[in-house]
Design a protein around this motif. Structure first.
Motif, short mmCIF file in Angstrom:
data_model
loop_
_atom_site.label_atom_id
_atom_site.label_comp_id
_atom_site.label_asym_id
_atom_site.label_seq_id
_atom_site.Cartn_x
_atom_site.Cartn_y
_atom_site.Cartn_z
N GLU A 1 -7.09 22.89 20.67
CA GLU A 1 -7.86 23.81 19.51
C GLU A 1 -8.16 25.13 19.97
OE1 GLU A 1 -9.88 21.94 16.21
OE2 GLU A 1 -11.07 21.11 18.05
N SER B 1 -3.22 25.86 10.76
CA SER B 1 -4.22 25.33 10.24
C SER B 1 -4.62 25.86 8.94
CB SER B 1 -5.66 25.73 11.28
OG SER B 1 -5.55 27.34 11.25
N TYR C 1 -10.24 19.35 13.04
CA TYR C 1 -9.73 18.38 13.69
C TYR C 1 -10.74 17.42 13.93
CZ TYR C 1 -7.97 15.79 17.92
OH TYR C 1 -7.53 14.68 18.77
N PHE D 1 -6.61 15.44 11.01
CA PHE D 1 -6.99 16.70 10.33
C PHE D 1 -7.54 16.46 8.98
CE2 PHE D 1 -3.48 17.86 13.21
CZ PHE D 1 -3.96 18.43 14.10
#
Ligand code: FES
Length: 276
Positions: free
Chosen positions: A168, A197, A208, A215
């Protein structure tokens, strides 16, 4: 026999006569005061002259000398009389002065309004200012604000820097997740893929959830597996993947300008997955 050479003594004034009335023996041009004074002395009546008469009896003042010549800038000398004449000639030759503004107005008009010339000046000034403002606004419209978006292509490091799973680090800066998988569902190989995203429902940013290996979109509850495939909520389709290749220097190069959609069969594209 009398001595003719003996000086004659002046006769004494008559008894009772006013000493102040002593005859004025000063000669007065054209006057007969001496005779009158003598007669007054003879009669014993005071005939002292009036102050005005005494003043008139004074000799006339000598004439004033002529005025000294006045040098002018040209080196000429001008007398006062000639200077006065020159001023008179100049005044006569000068054009008549313009009448004052107030003189041109109606004498009955006492309002403080501006003249028409002043109003025209103000109107032109206002028109010029408005034109300049409109021109500036037009120029500003021609050069809109610059939207500083992150670059569409960027390097995210070497493959050896990544372990299996979701990374991330670039979500906030670039809006992506980098996932390393041992076996991709469409490529059937180990390697990397990049998920955008952005929820495919209405565009929110999912989170996440490592504990659940998914997700989750906070807006309406859509859920996506780590592959990006949607499995819950209103999201109509899987997340999109970005182009990912290996750069010349061996780093992973991500290109967000190119998206791949699974429902369109694009996840099998060679550049939708980086084998490693
Ligand atoms: Fe993600 Fe609605 S925007 S579920």
């Amino acid at each position: 026999m009398a001595d003719d050479n003996k000086p004659v003594e002046p006769s004494a004034p008559p008894t009772g006569a006013n000493p102040a009335a002593t005859p004025n023996t000063r000669p007065v041009p054209g006057g007969d005061e001496p005779a009158t004074a003598a007669a007054a002395a003879a009669t014993g009546v005071s005939t002292a002259p009036a102050p005005a008469a005494a003043h008139a009896a004074r000799p006339a003042a000598p004439p004033r000398p002529p005025a000294a010549p006045i040098p002018d800038l040209a080196g000429k000398t001008t007398t006062a009389a000639s200077a006065g004449g020159a001023q008179a000639r100049a005044a006569a030759a000068a054009p008549a002065a313009k009448p004052a503004v107030a003189a041109t107005r109606d004498p009955d008009d006492t309002s403080p309004l501006l003249t028409r010339r002043a109003w025209m000046g103000l109107a032109w000034g206002a028109f010029s200012a408005a034109s300049a403002a409109a021109l500036a606004a037009t120029g500003r419209f021609m050069f809109p604000n610059v939207l500083n978006e992150p670059p569409q292509q960027f390097k995210v490091g070497f493959p050896s820097e990544y372990g299996m799973g979701v990374d991330e680090r670039f979500k906030d800066k670039y809006g992506i997740w980098i996932i390393r998988t041992p076996d991709d569902i469409d490529q059937h190989a180990s390697g990397f893929y990049v998920l955008i995203s952005v929820c495919t429902h209405l565009g929110c940013t999912p989170n996440y959830l490592s504990a659940e290996s998914k997700f989750k979109c906070p807006c309406h509850g859509s859920g996506f597996r780590l592959t990006g495939v949607n499995f819950e909520g209103p999201a109509p389709r899987p997340l999109e993947r970005a182009r990912v290749v290996l750069a010349d220097d061996g780093q992973i190069l991500v290109d967000k300008s190119k998206h791949y959609q699974r429902e369109l069969g694009q996840w099998i594209d060679p550049e939708a997955f980086l084998k490693a």
